[in-house]
Design a protein around this motif. Structure first.
Motif, short mmCIF file in Angstrom:
data_model
loop_
_atom_site.label_atom_id
_atom_site.label_comp_id
_atom_site.label_asym_id
_atom_site.label_seq_id
_atom_site.Cartn_x
_atom_site.Cartn_y
_atom_site.Cartn_z
N THR A 156 0.83 -1.21 0.00
CA THR A 156 0.00 0.00 0.00
C THR A 156 0.86 1.25 0.00
N PHE A 157 1.91 1.24 0.81
CA PHE A 157 2.83 2.37 0.85
C PHE A 157 3.39 2.64 -0.55
N GLY A 158 3.75 1.59 -1.27
CA GLY A 158 4.36 1.76 -2.59
C GLY A 158 3.46 2.45 -3.58
N TRP A 159 2.20 1.99 -3.70
CA TRP A 159 1.35 2.60 -4.72
C TRP A 159 0.87 4.00 -4.31
N VAL A 160 0.64 4.22 -3.01
CA VAL A 160 0.28 5.57 -2.57
C VAL A 160 1.44 6.53 -2.82
N VAL A 219 -10.84 17.69 -1.75
CA VAL A 219 -10.72 18.00 -3.18
C VAL A 219 -9.27 17.85 -3.64
N PHE A 220 -8.31 17.99 -2.74
CA PHE A 220 -6.91 18.09 -3.11
C PHE A 220 -6.16 16.80 -2.75
N PRO A 221 -5.05 16.56 -3.43
CA PRO A 221 -4.36 15.26 -3.27
C PRO A 221 -3.64 15.08 -1.94
N LEU A 222 -3.22 16.15 -1.27
CA LEU A 222 -2.44 15.98 -0.04
C LEU A 222 -3.24 15.24 1.02
N LYS A 223 -4.52 15.56 1.15
CA LYS A 223 -5.36 14.88 2.13
C LYS A 223 -5.38 13.38 1.88
N TRP A 224 -5.46 12.98 0.62
CA TRP A 224 -5.56 11.57 0.27
C TRP A 224 -4.21 10.87 0.42
N MET A 225 -3.11 11.58 0.13
CA MET A 225 -1.80 11.00 0.38
C MET A 225 -1.62 10.73 1.87
N ALA A 226 -1.99 11.69 2.71
CA ALA A 226 -1.85 11.53 4.15
C ALA A 226 -2.75 10.40 4.66
N GLN A 227 -3.97 10.33 4.16
CA GLN A 227 -4.88 9.27 4.59
C GLN A 227 -4.38 7.91 4.14
N GLY A 228 -3.88 7.83 2.90
CA GLY A 228 -3.32 6.57 2.42
C GLY A 228 -2.15 6.12 3.26
N MET A 229 -1.30 7.06 3.67
CA MET A 229 -0.16 6.71 4.52
C MET A 229 -0.61 6.33 5.93
N ARG A 230 -1.68 6.96 6.42
CA ARG A 230 -2.19 6.55 7.74
C ARG A 230 -2.67 5.10 7.71
N SER A 231 -3.22 4.68 6.60
CA SER A 231 -3.67 3.29 6.51
C SER A 231 -2.50 2.31 6.57
N GLN A 248 -10.65 4.03 2.65
CA GLN A 248 -11.03 4.49 1.31
C GLN A 248 -9.87 4.38 0.30
N HIS A 249 -9.27 3.23 0.19
CA HIS A 249 -8.17 3.06 -0.75
C HIS A 249 -8.60 3.32 -2.19
N GLY A 250 -9.80 2.89 -2.53
CA GLY A 250 -10.29 3.13 -3.90
C GLY A 250 -10.41 4.61 -4.20
N THR A 252 -8.79 7.01 -2.67
CA THR A 252 -7.44 7.57 -2.69
C THR A 252 -6.80 7.41 -4.06
N ALA A 253 -6.87 6.21 -4.61
CA ALA A 253 -6.30 5.97 -5.94
C ALA A 253 -7.01 6.81 -7.00
N ALA A 254 -8.34 6.91 -6.91
CA ALA A 254 -9.10 7.65 -7.92
C ALA A 254 -8.76 9.14 -7.89
N VAL A 255 -8.67 9.72 -6.70
CA VAL A 255 -8.37 11.16 -6.61
C VAL A 255 -6.96 11.46 -7.09
N LEU A 256 -6.00 10.64 -6.69
CA LEU A 256 -4.62 10.87 -7.11
C LEU A 256 -4.47 10.70 -8.63
N LEU A 257 -5.15 9.71 -9.19
CA LEU A 257 -5.12 9.53 -10.65
C LEU A 257 -5.79 10.71 -11.36
N ALA A 258 -6.88 11.20 -10.78
CA ALA A 258 -7.57 12.35 -11.38
C ALA A 258 -6.66 13.57 -11.41
N TRP A 259 -5.95 13.82 -10.31
CA TRP A 259 -5.04 14.97 -10.28
C TRP A 259 -3.85 14.75 -11.21
#
Length: 279
Positions: A156-160, A219-231, A248-250, A252-259
């Motif tokens: 998980t760490f790797g793909w986030v 709306v922004f990617p930093l929140k999702w990066m931090a949440q992915g790392m918390r997981s 919410q791994h799905g 997280t991936a969707a928002v980061l791909l969108a950005w």
């Protein structure tokens, strides 16, 4: 005679964009590590902030809800903000400076494909981010007894991490066209980075932030990066602290791909090799 004539262009053909991109990445990496002030800031900032928060909030063994030590809780946010600094902020500031100094104009007049230039930038960002995160993890584990993840957590760490670096880097390239000059780049970019850090669960526990601030941060990617790392670094029970009650791994991936896509589109449409006053 005809065979020799046909072979001449082949012999003088430039290497492919990937090979040139690798060579350009080596050049960018060497240039980065010559800038000692940038090295100190980008590498030391997340470590210093982690030390401050772990020391101030973790006095007398204090813990976050569900028994999570403060160092363990804030480490994911520091990893995410470190990626943001070494990718988005670094490129959004350095590219306007290069444009102002005429480096991009000269480079645009060479046979170097634009794709090789951007591959070089992304390669430099990736190497710097890996070194930065490795140092941060070493300090967290050795000085603050932070538990490192198991094998599944590292996946998980790797793909986030990779999605976060890619999305932040291309957004940095796209944002680099906004400052009107290299001198103003830092003044334009730094406030954006600071605001994102404050609303994305980097400096404060995300569950303690007002709901409207959480929605804006989503709306922004930093929140999702931090949440992915918390997981990755927090126990499964800590997912209950998230607004959704899950990691919410799905999403997280969707928002980061969108950005990542947004950054690519904006970068392609707005990137300039010359200053605004240079045609």
């Amino acid at each position: 005679m005809s065979t020799m004539t046909l072979d001449r262009p082949t012999a003088g053909r430039l290497p492919g964009a990937v090979r040139l991109g690798v060579d350009r990445a080596r050049y960018e990496i060497r240039g980065f590590f010559r800038e000692r002030d940038a090295i100190i800031f980008i590498f030391a900032y997340p470590i210093i902030m982690l030390a401050i928060f772990a020391t101030v909030f973790g006095q007398d063994g204090a813990e976050v809800a569900d028994g999570v030590p403060f160092a363990q809780y804030f480490l994911p946010g520091m990893i995410a903000t470190g990626v943001l600094l070494s990718s988005f902020q670094s490129l959004a500031i350095s590219i306007p400076v290069e444009r102002d100094e005429g480096g991009l104009k000269r480079l645009g007049g060479t046979p170097l494909p634009p794709s090789a230039y951007f591959l070089g930038k992304i390669g430099q960002v990736l190497v710097v981010s890996v070194v930065q995160v490795a140092l941060l993890l070493a300090v967290a584990a050795l000085l603050f007894d932070v538990d490192l993840p198991d094998a599944a957590g590292w996946v998980t760490f790797g793909w986030v991490f990779l999605l976060g670096v890619a999305a932040a880097a291309v957004c940095g390239v796209g944002f680099s066209s906004l400052p009107r000059s290299g001198r103003s780049a830092s003044a334009v970019v730094t406030p954006v980075v600071l605001v994102l850090q404050f609303i994305s669960g980097v400096f404060f526990a995300f569950y303690d932030l007002p709901s409207w601030m959480q929605q804006v941060a989503s709306v922004f990617p930093l929140k999702w990066m931090a949440q992915g790392m918390r997981s990755v670094f927090l126990p499964d029970e800590a997912a209950a602290l998230e607004p959704s009650g899950s990691w919410q791994h799905g999403a997280t991936a969707a928002v980061l791909l969108a950005w990542l896509v947004v950054g690519l589109v904006v970068g392609v449409r707005t990137f300039r090799w010359r200053r605004r006053d240079d045609g």
